[in-house]
Scaffold this active site. Structure first.
Site, PDB file in Angstrom:
ATOM      1  N   LYS A 221       0.837  -1.194   0.000  1.00 55.16           N
ATOM      2  CA  LYS A 221       0.000   0.000   0.000  1.00 55.16           C
ATOM      3  C   LYS A 221       0.875   1.248   0.000  1.00 55.16           C
ATOM      4  O   LYS A 221       0.670   2.168  -0.779  1.00 55.16           O
ATOM      5  CB  LYS A 221      -0.882  -0.052   1.249  1.00 55.16           C
ATOM      6  N   GLU A 227      10.784  -4.642   4.062  1.00 55.75           N
ATOM      7  CA  GLU A 227      10.837  -6.063   3.675  1.00 55.75           C
ATOM      8  C   GLU A 227      10.430  -6.218   2.206  1.00 55.75           C
ATOM      9  O   GLU A 227      11.106  -6.880   1.413  1.00 55.75           O
ATOM     10  CB  GLU A 227       9.878  -6.904   4.541  1.00 55.75           C
ATOM     11  N   GLY A 279      -4.602  -2.132   5.426  1.00 56.91           N
ATOM     12  CA  GLY A 279      -3.806  -3.249   4.918  1.00 56.91           C
ATOM     13  C   GLY A 279      -4.436  -4.604   5.201  1.00 56.91           C
ATOM     14  O   GLY A 279      -4.559  -5.454   4.315  1.00 56.91           O
ATOM     15  N   ARG A 280      -4.877  -4.823   6.432  1.00 63.01           N
ATOM     16  CA  ARG A 280      -5.397  -6.152   6.793  1.00 63.01           C
ATOM     17  C   ARG A 280      -6.828  -6.376   6.310  1.00 63.01           C
ATOM     18  O   ARG A 280      -7.408  -7.419   6.588  1.00 63.01           O
ATOM     19  CB  ARG A 280      -5.272  -6.361   8.303  1.00 63.01           C
ATOM     20  N   GLU A 365      -3.663  -7.121  15.355  1.00 63.27           N
ATOM     21  CA  GLU A 365      -3.225  -5.788  14.934  1.00 63.27           C
ATOM     22  C   GLU A 365      -4.386  -4.796  15.115  1.00 63.27           C
ATOM     23  O   GLU A 365      -4.172  -3.616  15.368  1.00 63.27           O
ATOM     24  CB  GLU A 365      -2.742  -5.802  13.474  1.00 63.27           C
ATOM     25  N   HIS A 396      -2.574 -33.752  17.638  1.00 60.59           N
ATOM     26  CA  HIS A 396      -1.383 -34.533  17.968  1.00 60.59           C
ATOM     27  C   HIS A 396      -0.246 -33.623  18.412  1.00 60.59           C
ATOM     28  O   HIS A 396       0.918 -34.022  18.396  1.00 60.59           O
ATOM     29  CB  HIS A 396      -0.970 -35.371  16.763  1.00 60.59           C
ATOM     30  N   LYS A 525      10.086  -0.993  13.873  1.00 60.69           N
ATOM     31  CA  LYS A 525      10.569  -0.599  12.532  1.00 60.69           C
ATOM     32  C   LYS A 525      11.658   0.466  12.671  1.00 60.69           C
ATOM     33  O   LYS A 525      12.699   0.415  12.028  1.00 60.69           O
ATOM     34  CB  LYS A 525       9.427  -0.007  11.701  1.00 60.69           C
TER      35      LYS A 525
HETATM   36  O1  F6P Z   1       2.823  -4.204   9.920  1.00 60.89           O
HETATM   37  C1  F6P Z   1       2.298  -2.960   9.667  1.00 60.89           C
HETATM   38  C2  F6P Z   1       1.672  -2.857   8.313  1.00 60.89           C
HETATM   39  O2  F6P Z   1       1.438  -1.516   8.071  1.00 60.89           O
HETATM   40  C3  F6P Z   1       0.400  -3.654   8.155  1.00 60.89           C
HETATM   41  O3  F6P Z   1      -0.701  -3.043   8.689  1.00 60.89           O
HETATM   42  C4  F6P Z   1       0.348  -3.807   6.677  1.00 60.89           C
HETATM   43  O4  F6P Z   1      -0.562  -4.796   6.301  1.00 60.89           O
HETATM   44  C5  F6P Z   1       1.792  -4.153   6.378  1.00 60.89           C
HETATM   45  O5  F6P Z   1       2.529  -3.350   7.285  1.00 60.89           O
HETATM   46  C6  F6P Z   1       2.244  -3.934   4.977  1.00 60.89           C
HETATM   47  O6  F6P Z   1       2.153  -2.595   4.584  1.00 60.89           O
HETATM   48  P1  F6P Z   1       2.304  -2.158   3.063  1.00 60.89           P
HETATM   49  O7  F6P Z   1       1.181  -2.777   2.293  1.00 60.89           O
HETATM   50  O8  F6P Z   1       2.251  -0.675   3.060  1.00 60.89           O
HETATM   51  O9  F6P Z   1       3.628  -2.681   2.563  1.00 60.89           O
END
Ligand code: F6P
Length: 559
Positions: A221, A227, A279-280, A365, A396, A525
């Site tokens: 987003k 990452e 995001g979620r 979250e 199990h 972060k």
């Molecule tokens: O972990 C924090 C967060 O902002 C989540 O809410 C989100 O889903 C994820 O990082 C990824 O964010 P982006 O889509 O901006 O890479």
């Protein structure tokens, strides 16, 4: 500020909480089995949801059943829980959410992900109709997915055989969970997911893929997540080694159009969404592109329709028959009234193996907060720890603790009445027998007399019989719910995901917190950014704590 939309004052709310505490006191000594002396209990403490008009439901077996009768909730408790939901303003806040009001008050954003699954609906934000833009993006997604699936858009080496989605959190868990869940419907390219910044993830995923026939989706987003951007650079390098124009095999799912352009992705390959999609909550829109490519736009539409059906139900069903509200109230009863700190999600559905991880983000979250919307400390514990594994594997592994441990873990079972493999009917019968057995065993337990009889049958006598018998006692009275549905279809998955979204929302409103921000992920972060230079040998501050310094020394010594 809208903090108090529909919310009663604190005194009213505390009185209801106190009355619920008194109910919990009474329930503590009441065997769950005793509640079933009422022959109508199972039906009364269940809700069915057909997901469409009654006429259509008669011909289409898409009805789901949520059975919460194996919890220690009686009619009086349920009435009080509903009173709590009303006093907390659940209905008013729900209506405010669907009306596009900025209920994410710490970020000043509306919460309109439900618009993504109802593209023909009407939603205005600050008087602006948001639907034309949304529909235009959906149309482009459909067109693109069809071209990829049909070979109209190819890689340098021919038709696309594999799609790699690079994203993390909500930009990974939703499509990864849904792609696995809907595996029987896959008739497009294979989908893969890279999320972790650990290079192992990219290395293992790329091994065996052909860059010339792979499409790469960078899902972020913000297009700043370290990452995702690190993985995207790595995968671009992997592709550039074999493909003359790697950018042509890249797609971006993002709201940050300048950043996607800087990365070299052409505007027609960018599918954007607005800040009112968290995001979620984003699998319903562009973030779901990998799913759409895997199962096709028509089935993706069914997934959306399932979510939209749950929205309509949540908005209109009376609270006593409202599935997300009841699921939330069961959660509140267990976590905030009875004080059970965790919640196990146990899908007896191997293809829902990623659902617990998906729900961990969705629930933890969203509702893992310590202050209320107005910035005051919360008065009750907030979101429980959510965890789980598919049955029967969990049986199990950790079910020992669930049955005989000292902590009570409310369990949420999910299962389909029918599998997708009719030729493996015995497997499914065994799966069903196991899920039914678990909720029954948790409720009924096994008393000392029955345990003694088992020990005697095994040949034990005297003191040894007594000792052995005690190990075979199950306390019982352990609560569980079961969500059962005919089959895990795209539509059903849509219903399930939207059900949990609204459950989390309802719990958040009752707790008075903002379920739509996530400030708790920021500190880590920031610190990671400041520690990276130290790992590269940069100077350390004198105030660096001893533990972190020692760990850095260890890493340096290991080369
Ligand atoms: O972990 C924090 C967060 O902002 C989540 O809410 C989100 O889903 C994820 O990082 C990824 O964010 P982006 O889509 O901006 O890479």
């Amino acid at each position: 500020m809208q903090q108090s939309i529909g919310r009663s004052n604190d005194v009213t709310l505390s009185t209801i909480w106190e009355r619920l505490d008194a109910q919990a006191g009474r329930a503590a000594t009441r065997p769950l089995m005793a509640l079933f002396e009422d022959r109508g209990r199972a039906a009364a403490f269940s809700v069915r949801f057909a997901g469409q008009s009654a006429a259509a439901a008669a011909t289409d077996a898409e009805e789901m059943l949520f059975d919460f009768s194996k919890t220690n909730i009686d009619e009086e408790t349920l009435e009080l829980l509903i009173e709590l939901a009303i006093a907390a303003g659940v209905q008013a806040r729900r209506d405010a959410m669907f009306a596009g009001r900025r209920i994410n008050e710490t970020e000043g954003r509306a919460v309109l992900h439900s618009a993504l699954r109802n593209p023909e609906g009407k939603v205005a934000l600050d008087g602006r109709d948001v639907m034309p833009g949304l529909r235009e993006t959906l149309l482009r997604m459909r067109g693109f997915a069809r071209e990829i699936r049909g070979g109209g858009i190819c890689g340098q080496g021919g038709p696309i055989t594999d799609v790699v989605n690079i994203g993390i959190g909500g930009s990974d868990l939703g499509p990864a969970m849904a792609c696995l869940a809907l595996a029987p419907y896959h008739d497009g390219p294979r989908c893969h997911f890279i999320s972790n910044v650990d290079g192992a993830d990219a290395a293992d995923t790329l091994r065996g893929l052909d860059p010339e026939t792979t499409l790469v989706i960078v899902a972020s987003k913000t297009f700043t997540t370290i990452e995702t951007m690190t993985n995207a650079e790595t995968v671009r390098g992997w592709m550039a080694a074999r493909v003359s124009e790697p950018g042509a095999q890249f797609v971006a799912l993002s709201s940050a159009l300048e950043k996607t352009a800087d990365f070299g992705i052409a505007p027609e390959r960018v599918f954007g969404f607005e800040d009112w999609v968290g995001g979620r909550y984003s699998v319903w829109g562009p973030i779901g592109l990998s799913l759409m490519i895997a199962i096709g736009p028509e089935r993706f539409d069914e997934f959306l329709a399932g979510g939209a059906a749950m929205d309509a139900h949540f908005r209109s069903a009376p609270l006593r028959a409202n599935l997300p509200v009841l699921l939330a109230l069961v959660g509140i009863w267990h976590a905030q009234v009875q004080g059970h700190a965790t919640r196990a999600v146990l899908p007896y559905d191997q293809r829902l193996a990623r659902l617990p991880a998906y729900l961990q983000q969705l629930e933890m979250e969203s509702n893992g907060k310590s202050v209320t919307m107005s910035g005051q400390a919360v008065s009750r514990p907030t979101g429980p720890v959510v965890w789980g594994e598919p049955g029967t594997n969990g049986q199990h592994a950790f079910y020992q603790l669930i049955h005989q441990g000292t902590q009570i873990v409310p369990c949420e079972f999910l299962v389909a009445a029918r599998g997708h493999e009719p030729e493996l009917a015995r497997h499914h019968r065994l799966l069903l027998a196991n899920v039914l057995a678990q909720s029954k065993a948790l409720m009924e337990g096994r008393g000392i007399e029955a345990a003694r009889a088992i020990a005697a049958k095994a040949g034990f006598q005297g003191d040894e019989l007594e000792r052995q018998a005690r190990h075979r006692v199950f306390p019982g009275n352990r609560p569980s719910t079961t969500l059962i549905y005919p089959q895990l279809t795209p539509r059903m998955l849509g219903q399930i995901v939207a059900l949990y979204e609204h459950r989390v929302f309802t719990e958040g409103v009752i707790l008075g917190i903002n379920s739509f921000d996530q400030w708790g992920v920021e500190l880590g972060k920031e610190l990671a950014n400041s520690l990276e230079p130290l790992l590269a040998g940069g100077p350390r501050s004198e105030t660096l704590d001893g533990s972190t310094a020692q760990l850095l020394d260890f890493i340096a010594a290991a080369g």
